[in-house]
Design a protein around this motif. Structure first.
Motif, short mmCIF file in Angstrom:
data_model
loop_
_atom_site.label_atom_id
_atom_site.label_comp_id
_atom_site.label_asym_id
_atom_site.label_seq_id
_atom_site.Cartn_x
_atom_site.Cartn_y
_atom_site.Cartn_z
N TYR A 1 0.68 -1.10 -0.04
CA TYR A 1 0.00 0.57 0.58
C TYR A 1 0.69 1.34 0.30
CZ TYR A 1 -4.63 -2.39 0.94
OH TYR A 1 -4.93 -3.36 0.91
N VAL B 1 0.08 3.18 -3.73
CA VAL B 1 0.13 4.86 -3.84
C VAL B 1 0.63 5.69 -5.00
CG1 VAL B 1 2.11 4.93 -2.31
CG2 VAL B 1 -0.41 7.10 -2.32
N ASN B 2 2.25 4.93 -5.39
CA ASN B 2 2.01 5.28 -6.37
C ASN B 2 1.89 5.26 -8.05
OD1 ASN B 2 4.40 6.96 -5.17
ND2 ASN B 2 5.26 5.25 -4.26
N LEU C 1 -6.06 4.64 -0.78
CA LEU C 1 -5.14 5.38 -1.30
C LEU C 1 -5.61 6.88 -1.78
CD1 LEU C 1 -4.36 2.60 -4.42
CD2 LEU C 1 -2.72 3.09 -1.84
N PRO D 1 -9.72 3.57 5.43
CA PRO D 1 -10.52 3.52 4.48
C PRO D 1 -10.90 2.05 5.23
CG PRO D 1 -8.01 4.20 4.09
CD PRO D 1 -8.35 4.00 5.29
N SER E 1 -0.49 -0.90 11.79
CA SER E 1 -0.39 0.33 12.41
C SER E 1 -2.40 0.61 11.55
CB SER E 1 0.44 0.21 10.33
OG SER E 1 0.02 -0.40 8.94
N GLU E 2 -2.55 -1.21 10.77
CA GLU E 2 -4.16 -0.79 10.69
C GLU E 2 -4.75 -0.82 12.35
OE1 GLU E 2 -6.00 -0.86 7.77
OE2 GLU E 2 -3.84 0.67 6.93
N SER F 1 -5.10 2.65 13.82
CA SER F 1 -4.97 3.78 13.51
C SER F 1 -6.37 4.01 12.03
CB SER F 1 -3.85 4.73 12.79
OG SER F 1 -3.30 3.45 11.68
N LEU G 1 -9.94 3.26 11.71
CA LEU G 1 -11.01 3.04 12.76
C LEU G 1 -11.81 2.58 12.30
CD1 LEU G 1 -11.98 7.10 13.25
CD2 LEU G 1 -11.15 6.34 14.94
N ILE H 1 5.79 8.75 -3.13
CA ILE H 1 5.50 9.97 -2.63
C ILE H 1 5.83 10.05 -1.14
CG2 ILE H 1 3.67 8.60 -2.52
CD1 ILE H 1 2.72 12.28 -2.64
N ILE I 1 2.04 13.06 5.22
CA ILE I 1 0.58 14.15 4.23
C ILE I 1 1.12 15.28 4.97
CG2 ILE I 1 -1.57 14.35 3.75
CD1 ILE I 1 -2.58 11.42 4.00
N PRO J 1 -0.23 8.52 13.55
CA PRO J 1 0.29 7.80 11.83
C PRO J 1 -1.05 7.20 11.67
CG PRO J 1 0.31 6.70 14.29
CD PRO J 1 0.12 7.90 14.42
N THR J 2 -1.64 7.04 10.28
CA THR J 2 -2.95 6.88 9.70
C THR J 2 -2.42 5.68 9.09
OG1 THR J 2 -1.69 7.53 7.87
CG2 THR J 2 -2.88 9.21 8.40
N PRO J 3 -3.32 4.26 8.95
CA PRO J 3 -3.40 3.35 7.91
C PRO J 3 -2.49 3.23 6.77
CG PRO J 3 -4.84 4.47 8.23
CD PRO J 3 -5.03 4.81 9.07
N TYR J 4 -2.26 2.56 6.32
CA TYR J 4 -1.24 2.35 5.09
C TYR J 4 -1.87 2.57 4.20
CZ TYR J 4 3.72 3.39 5.73
OH TYR J 4 5.03 4.03 6.25
N SER J 5 -3.07 2.69 4.05
CA SER J 5 -3.73 1.52 2.98
C SER J 5 -4.42 3.31 2.39
CB SER J 5 -5.54 1.13 3.68
OG SER J 5 -5.74 1.45 5.25
N THR J 6 -4.13 4.12 3.69
CA THR J 6 -4.26 5.88 2.64
C THR J 6 -3.18 5.93 2.02
OG1 THR J 6 -2.71 6.81 4.92
CG2 THR J 6 -5.87 6.28 5.34
N GLY J 7 -2.13 4.70 2.12
CA GLY J 7 -0.97 5.06 1.01
C GLY J 7 -0.34 6.08 1.62
N TYR J 8 -0.59 5.98 2.81
CA TYR J 8 0.55 7.60 3.61
C TYR J 8 0.27 6.71 5.30
CZ TYR J 8 -0.33 9.98 -0.16
OH TYR J 8 -0.56 10.51 -1.37
N LYS K 1 0.59 11.66 9.27
CA LYS K 1 -0.41 12.93 8.54
C LYS K 1 -0.13 14.03 10.11
CE LYS K 1 -4.55 11.68 10.02
NZ LYS K 1 -6.16 11.35 9.54
N GLY L 1 -10.73 8.81 17.62
CA GLY L 1 -10.17 7.79 16.61
C GLY L 1 -9.03 7.50 16.84
N VAL L 2 -8.08 7.97 18.18
CA VAL L 2 -6.01 8.18 17.58
C VAL L 2 -6.31 7.64 19.24
CG1 VAL L 2 -4.50 8.40 17.02
CG2 VAL L 2 -5.78 8.77 15.64
#
Lengths: 497, 1082
Positions: free
Chosen positions: A106, A111-112, A157, A165, A475-476, A479, A481, B737, B741, B786-793, B796, B843-844
């Motif tokens: 991911y 993402v890229n 993404l 997500p 990480s999921e 972070s 929700l 990238i 963020i 930290p954001t979930p990597y599923s956001t791509g990042y 933030k 949520g954090v």
């Protein structure tokens, strides 16, 4: 009089003070305009992002998935004289074990790829990059869902656009995979004057090869649904063959060099761990190779000095007993994988082992299965494709001339008459072909088909069931929700019926 | 630049006007007691103004005043005296029966001197003699235990090591929490850039420790934001205001020489078992059910058979022979590895002056060789300070201060891996004489050897261990060299056009370069042993690709302040002053890191140059600039020496925030009320001399780090935690990238604080008390969430989070005995701070601020800051450990648990000073109680089977007080465990969870002890010496820890002075220092 002068002076001083502050404030905005980051660019272009995405997929497939796949696929097992992967053998998975593969997929690859797709302004210059991006997105997404089950897709993404997500059902992710493949194929133009060239590390910008890759990927994806939705799988495969699809006849791979930082990602990892040899030959595959007198085992593993055979221990038996099942004295002395599959920490040639995204032999075995099931057929029979798969595997191992004899003599190289037996033979041969180089795909196909049927529980599994999926990463958990909760590692994914 | 010249222009315009005013004179004075001895730190104040001065060590002061104005002179223990201003004054104060308290002068924000009684906030001052009591080389470590509200963490206590100072718990979740350091009005950078990799930290110290303690005259601790509002943004964590020594304006030149010679030894080493030697147990039991262990000479672990005392062979076979030794424990093999460190610290200072000008010149050298054997761990610091001031005309005065530091050091990494001396030392079995294996030319101990036929074998090693490297080899071949050159200083010009107006312009700078050269050797060694012993084989190879890296950091800071103060006497009871000011500041930072190829290292061994890279050089560089403009005002009102009100306001414009949010305003109000002024005629005054209550409210805004507003791309580099793939990839360029963020809508952080307190003085000032209660709350924290990597990042940047610190501070000071020949002064402090993370973001629940894989240090909602979070052993809630019925080993909690914070529940100290004739004895104990820390030292000693707790019976046994769950996970039924037996090697070697390595960090330390003898003046009459004293001293001398901590000094820390505290990741051990010093003046 004196008083008046003093008062005047007071005013003058007060005036000056005001001027000073005014000066400070008006000069401010320019003086403060120094927050443009000089260290990093604010924009990029698809030709610079594409190689990043390909290398990222190479790391995902060639590093984390390679280690888990080859151990769970019972090609490799923990070396008794080291300890890095004991938790895999104990089936003691924790969320944090899977941070890296998730991040590679991911946070680096997808993402890229998404940015290439998002930044598409419809010009001809970008189209072939966008086409490849769709195909690779489908490829990466399939890795993610095959490993983790339900994963974010439709909401993924988007950065802060969707900070948590949601997780999509694997079924709908497969729908997306087919959609992305079709979208990518529709944008491909081998005659475009704007081909990616050397920025495409896999095929050098050859869009015909990308079309073959896309078709093979589509075939792989439909085949994955054989147990859960046979009708859909069958229809998809049939449509693919009806369109006269061309499939891969060469390995889709990433190549590495001995240049530091550009080596095979598994080898780089072993160098980072001080060149410790953490994996050695597992009895599961070695005993099968030995039964078939298969010369590939000498290409894929290294003989110990003074021995003329490959020394192995039973899967997970790192607490090793002094002798293995064959009565060989092996405690702490077991054959490591060879540099051909980047598994040998002490052999510098591991650095240049390629990472296979889809191999030629896999392509043949997929076509063979399609033919054996009667879902779709090109010019060759299932048996012919089965043999081509074995030959391609021997070629890849550098012993192409031994293939004929093996096909003639090995019990597992016999192509049976009954279709169900044919599928067992095809998947079992595919298993041998993927030894050490495509561990994750081999483990995944075992989950789908149950072949090969000679897996053994890890000796240190302590009564737990075979793992059937990865756990979502930490990480999921911490972070997102919309985190759906951890699914136990022995729960099958949707297509695994 | 344009603006600065404009400001100077304004100043010069004002100069031109100066001739209009008159009547002002420069007062040079000396304050002494009835015996003619100088009184230092006496307050001289022009009546009904805020203007004043403080006397120096020679009792002298200089002050601009209008001729004939009343000067009020006061000092602790003396009666106040008023005198009319003259050019030259000698003031003799009478010793007071009931001296007035609260007349101490403290140096507050922007080097403004104020009487303590006027302050509405706690601002304790510590003078030079207390700071120097233990002769610590750290100007920060020496604050420990002196005043409440200060949490000093000294890591090793060796010269150059990091020291963290946090006042009132700190205010930031992921940002800086340390106090701002200000020297003579100029902010001093206090960065701490840890060297080495994530798990192999090298402590190069924090830059705040560059101040030479000998140059310090006093330090004021401004604990809350109220005190420091004028420093703006950076003072939200409070400030340490250092004042350095200045020249005497009234006396002959004085030269002072002092020299200290300090010895260092390890303060606390782990307790180790002495029953079992090297080897392991491989799963088999004898007929009696006892372990059958194997003695393996290659092993670092001590899981082998019990000691027999029998003489037997060990180590490798070299030239056909193995060494022999008795198979028995060597109780001191680890302790004796260390040697005695030695520090020599020399100071020369010259102070001189006349009516017009004076100066102070201080020279210092500190040369240290640490506790590792040989002269590899070295720290050398040279320091020059010049402070000068001059009266230009009647109206103008200037001062210049200049400081230069040069540091050259070589430090060793802690943590894990081949470069860590400690990690390899601690992994030594209990029977290996590691302390006697320092001769690397000995073929059984070294690397590379020449065989019996004279043939050299550079690729073979004789050292016994194959899983560890000889610590002596590491000391000799790994290097972390560091050179720091630092120049800081300021230039001040002041102008008094008239008695009620004062204009000061000050420009200060602080610039340093920190240049590091990091060396790891390249080697590949095979055992010499031919394999006949049956143990060693070619597979036991030791190798490293080596590396050479250069890391160059520069920090440059320029600060300008213009302050205009007008004071006015409204009537005989009521006076006030208003100061307005402007601050402009710029900080620029560069960090260049270049190394040989990160995965392939060096081509040739022994050649440390970037030209020797095996593959492309790895290079990153970063540069940043941050600017800030501020205007501020400070209003002081005083009524009848009794009521004081102080209000400040400041507005900042910062370059790092978005334009629409880059201006932020913050005010403060504080007041003090000397209620004893109302009781002057009351009998209470016989007991209570002085009483003050104070209160304050303040806000401080804080900006962001540079470049957090946008998301950017970067050259692709993908790491798996052990190694990384770099672009260009085989010649192909690539970008990716960024991971974080950016946030284009960032707002400033705001810290709000309240404080109330009182200062009381009893029984003719023999007993005094200072108490504060405070609460600080910081909101809109700028966080990388930290954001979930599923956001791509991965992260933030957001404004979120509220952290609160509440606490009380108490200090007591008393003089129970005071006679002509003998006096005894005692003091104690108590400080309790409760920190609490109130919220982060929707949520954090928590943000990780440190730790590694299995063990995190977090800021979690509802928990104190710095909480440990890890998986630990399961219990049934009644104190019984739940074990696995199959193997008897404790089950682990399914999730990570909160295990306590590194912040102590409370801190306290007790110190004193006894004076008998010319002898002075000083001591200070301090304690921190209730915090926890993570000890990887424990982890590695457990794993290795050398920790004391791994000793005793090692046969299968029932975990004490254990239960078995016979129900389900959801509905447990616990029954006493009577059958499931565990084996220590299994538990300590494999199954012990990270949470069990988090242990009680409480301690009591004898922080300083000193004995000084001052040679009587009479004895020196015919010598060139004006005074002479000699002393014995020690710091960090003894430690007492709870019985659960059998391992290390809980103050040691792997990551320097950052927020990641309580983290002993095989950190350097702390040392005790003791020595002798001599001080003479000419």
């Amino acid at each position: 009089m004196m008083n008046k002068i003093q008062n005047k002076i007071r005013y003058i001083i007060a005036g000056f003070c005001c001027l000073i502050f005014l000066g400070a404030i008006t000069g401010c905005s320019k003086f403060l305009d120094v927050n443009d980051n000089p260290n990093n660019p604010g924009s990029s272009s698809p030709d610079l992002l594409l190689p990043t995405t390909q290398v990222s997929l190479g790391i995902a497939v060639g590093n984390s998935l390679q280690i888990y796949g080859n151990v769970l696929g019972q090609y490799w097992t923990q070396n008794p004289s080291s300890s890095q992967y004991k938790s895999i053998e104990q089936y003691a998975f924790t969320n944090s074990n899977f941070n890296y593969p998730w991040m590679f997929l991911y946070g680096d690859a997808l993402v890229n790829l998404q940015l290439i797709i998002n930044n598409d302004n419809g010009t001809d210059q970008d189209q072939q990059y966008v086409a490849i991006a769709y195909i690779l997105k489908a490829y990466g997404l399939q890795l993610a869902t095959d490993a983790f089950g339900d994963v974010p897709n439709s909401g993924a993404l988007k950065g802060t656009g969707e900070s948590s997500p949601t997780y999509d059902k694997q079924q709908s992710i497969y729908d997306s995979i087919f959609k992305f493949i079709e979208k990518g194929k529709s944008l491909m133009d081998p005659n475009s004057e704007y081909l990616p060239g050397s920025q495409d590390l896999v095929f050098g910008g050859d869009m015909d090869k990308w079309a073959a890759f896309a078709n093979t990927l589509e075939l792989r994806a439909y085949m994955r649904l054989s147990q859960v939705d046979e009708a859909k799988a069958k229809a998809g495969v049939a449509k693919l063959f009806a369109s006269k699809a061309v499939f891969l006849n060469e390995d889709a791979e990433l190549q590495y060099s001995t240049t530091g930082g550009n080596q095979n990602p598994l080898y780089i990892n072993m160098v980072g761990l001080g060149k410790t040899q953490n994996v050695v030959a597992s009895g599961t595959v070695i005993k099968a190779f030995k039964r078939n007198n298969d010369p590939r085992m000498f290409a894929l593993y290294v003989k110990l000095s003074g021995r003329d055979t490959i020394a192995y221990i039973a899967q997970g038996d790192y607490n090793a007993t002094e002798k293995n099942a064959d009565g060989e004295d092996v405690a702490k002395k077991v054959s490591p994988p060879s540099s051909l599959v980047a598994g040998n920490a002490q052999d510098d040639k591991s650095a240049v082992a390629p990472v296979l995204l889809i191999s030629a032999s896999e392509s043949y075995f997929l076509q063979a299965e399609a033919a054996a099931r009667g879902w779709g057929k090109g010019s060759l029979t299932a048996e012919a494709l089965f043999k081509k798969g074995i030959e391609a595997s021997f070629d890849a191992d550098g012993i192409g001339s031994s293939a004929a004899n093996y096909i003639k003599t090995a019990q597992d190289a016999v192509f049976p008459g009954k279709p169900t037996d044919q599928i067992k033979a095809i998947i079992t041969q595919k298993y041998y072909a993927m030894c050490g180089s495509q561990g994750f795909e081999a483990w995944t196909e075992w989950r789908r088909t149950g072949y090969p049927d000679f897996f053994t529980k890890s000796a240190t599994a302590q009564g737990q069931d075979f793992p059937l999926r990865f756990l979502y990463p930490n990480s999921e958990v911490t972070s997102n929700l919309n985190y759906p909760g951890t699914v136990p590692m022995d729960t099958p994914v949707w297509w695994d019926k | 630049m344009r603006k600065k010249s404009f400001l100077l222009f304004c100043v010069s315009c004002l100069c031109a006007l100066s001739t209009v005013f008159g009547q002002s004179i420069i007062v040079h004075g000396k304050v002494q007691n009835e015996k003619g001895e100088a009184i230092a730190a006496a307050s001289v104040k022009i009546k009904l103004t805020n203007k004043g001065a403080l006397t120096n060590d020679q009792g002298e002061f200089t002050l601009n005043a209008e001729k004939g104005k009343i000067l009020m002179i006061s000092a602790i223990g003396y009666e106040q005296q008023d005198i009319r201003a003259e050019e030259n004054l000698v003031i003799t104060l009478k010793e007071a029966e009931a001296a007035t308290a609260g007349t101490d002068v403290v140096v507050t924000a922007n080097a403004i001197r104020r009487e303590k009684r006027t302050l509405g906030y706690s601002a304790p001052i510590i003078k030079s003699d207390e700071l120097m009591q233990g002769q610590s080389t750290s100007p920060l470590a020496t604050l420990a235990g002196r005043v409440p509200g200060v949490n000093v963490t000294s890591s090793t206590g060796a010269p150059g090591s990091s020291t963290r100072v946090v006042l009132r718990g700190g205010s930031s979740i992921t940002g800086n929490n340390q106090a701002l350091i200000v020297v003579d009005g100029v902010v001093m950078d206090n960065s701490s850039e840890i060297g080495g990799g994530a798990l192999t930290a090298v402590d190069f110290g924090n830059r705040g420790n560059d101040i030479n303690p000998d140059d310090i005259a006093s330090v004021t601790v401004l604990k809350g934001p109220a005190a420091a509002a004028l420093y703006g943004s950076r003072a939200s964590n409070g400030a340490l205001i250092y004042t350095t020594k200045s020249g005497s304006s009234h006396k002959k030149q004085e030269i002072t020489f002092s020299s200290s010679n300090t010895f260092s030894s390890i303060l606390k080493l782990p307790d180790l078992q002495n029953e079992y030697g090297q080897g392991y147990w491989s799963n088999s039991l004898d007929d009696d059910g006892n372990l059958i262990s194997t003695l393996d000479p290659r092993e670092n672990g001590s899981w082998g058979p019990a000691f027999t005392g029998k003489v037997q062979e060990w180590g490798q076979e070299v030239d056909g022979k193995r060494l022999t030794k008795p198979y028995s424990a060597l109780p001191d093999n680890i302790r004796n590895f260390f040697s005695t460190g030695f520090v020599t610290d020399n100071n020369v200072s010259i102070a001189s002056g006349n009516e017009k000008a004076s100066y102070y010149l201080g020279l210092n050298s500190t040369n240290s060789n640490g506790v590792y054997p040989g002269d590899y761990d070295t720290y050398n610091k040279y320091n020059v300070r010049f402070n000068g001031k001059a009266q230009l005309s009647n109206k103008f005065y200037t001062s210049v201060s200049f400081n230069y530091n040069k540091i050259h050091q070589n430090q060793f990494g802690g943590g894990q891996g081949g470069a860590s001396v400690l990690d390899n030392l601690y992994q030594t079995a209990r029977d290996i004489p590691i302390d006697k294996m320092g001769d690397l030319n000995n073929k059984y101990y070294g690397y590379g050897y020449t065989d019996a036929n004279g043939i050299p074998h550079d690729d073979q090693f004789g050292f016994y261990g194959v899983y560890t490297t000889s610590p002596y080899y590491i000391l000799k071949n790994y290097k972390n060299n560091d050179d720091v050159d630092r120049i800081s200083g300021s230039f001040t010009i002041g102008y008094n056009p008239t008695d009620w107006l004062n204009i000061v312009e000050r420009v200060g700078t602080d610039f340093y370069s920190d240049r590091r050269r990091l060396i790891e050797p390249k080697f590949e060694f095979f055992p010499i042993d031919p394999g006949t012993s049956g143990w060693y084989s070619g597979a036991d190879v030791q190798n490293s690709n080596g590396s050479y890296a250069e890391n160059n950091i520069t920090v440059g800071e320029v600060n300008h302040d213009l302050m205009i103060t007008a004071s006015h006497e409204f009537n005989s009871d009521f006076s006030g002053s208003l100061m307005v000011g402007n601050n402009i500041r710029q900080r620029s930072y560069t960090n260049d890191y270049t190394s040989t190829n990160q995965s392939s290292g060096l081509i040739l061994p022994g050649w440390y140059n970037l030209g020797n890279t095996n593959g492309p050089v790895y290079a990153t560089n970063e540069t940043s600039t941050k600017r800030l403009v501020g205007v501020y005002a400070d209003l002081n009102l005083a009524y009848k020496n009794m009521l004081y009100l102080d209000a400040t306001a400041r507005n900042d414009w910062s370059s790092t925030l978005p334009k629409e949010n880059n201006s932020f305003f913050y005010p403060s109000v504080s007041g003090s009320f000397i209620f004893t002024e109302l009781m002057k005629s009351s009998n209470i005054m016989n007991v209570l001399d002085y009483g003050k209550i104070r209160a304050s409210w303040a806000q401080v805004g804080n900006d962001a780090d540079p470049y957090l507003l946008t998301t950017t791309y970067q050259a692709t580099s993908i790491s798996d935690g052990f190694a990384s793939t770099q672009f260009p990839f085989n010649g192909t360029p690539g970008l990716q990238i960024g991971n974080t963020i950016g946030n284009p809508n960032l707002k400033p952080e705001i810290t709000t604080s309240y404080e109330v307190g009182t200062e009381l003085s009893f029984l003719h000032n023999r007993l005094s008390l200072d108490f504060s209660y405070y609460t600080n709350k910081s909101k809109n924290q700028i966080l990388k969430i930290p954001t979930p990597y599923s956001t791509g990042y991965g992260y933030k940047v957001v404004n979120a989070g509220v952290i609160r610190n509440r606490g009380i501070e108490l200090s007591l000071r008393g003089t129970p005995i005071k006679t002509d020949n003998f006096s005894l002064e005692l003091y104690g402090t108590y400080y309790k701070n409760n920190s609490m993370v109130l919220s982060l973001m929707d949520g954090v629940d928590q943000v990780q601020i440190g730790g590694f894989n299995d063990m995190a240090i977090v800021a979690a909602v509802g928990h104190p800051y710095g909480e440990f979070y890890a998986v630990t052993n399961q219990t049934d809630g009644k104190g019984h450990t739940v074990v696995n019925p199959k193997n008897g080993i404790p089950l682990q909690t399914p999730d990570a648990q909160y295990l306590g914070s590194y912040n102590p529940d409370y801190q306290a100290s007790f110190g004193g000073k006894a004076q008998y004739k010319n002898w002075t004895l000083g001591f200070l104990f301090d304690t921190k109680q209730g915090g926890v820390f993570f000890s990887r030292t424990k982890d590695i000693l457990d794993f290795n089977g050398t920790a004391l707790e791994t000793g005793g019976d090692r046969n299968p046994q029932i975990w004490p007080n254990s239960v078995i769950n016979t129900g389900t996970a959801d509905q447990p039924v616990y029954e006493q465990n009577t059958s499931a037996k565990y084996v220590k090697q299994n538990y300590y070697g494999s199954y012990i969870p990270a949470g069990m390595q988090v242990i009680d960090g409480s301690f009591v330390k004898l922080r300083t002890l000193s004995l000084d003898y001052r040679i009587p003046a009479a004895a020196l009459e015919r010598t060139p010496f004006g005074s002479m004293s000699i002393g014995l001293y020690g710091n960090n001398l003894f430690i007492w820890t709870p019985s659960s901590n059998q391992f290390v000094d809980p103050e040691m820390n792997s990551t320097g002075s950052g927020n990641e505290q309580g983290f002993d990741f095989s950190a350097q051990p702390s040392v005790r220092n003791y020595g002798v010093n001599i001080k003479v003046t000419f």
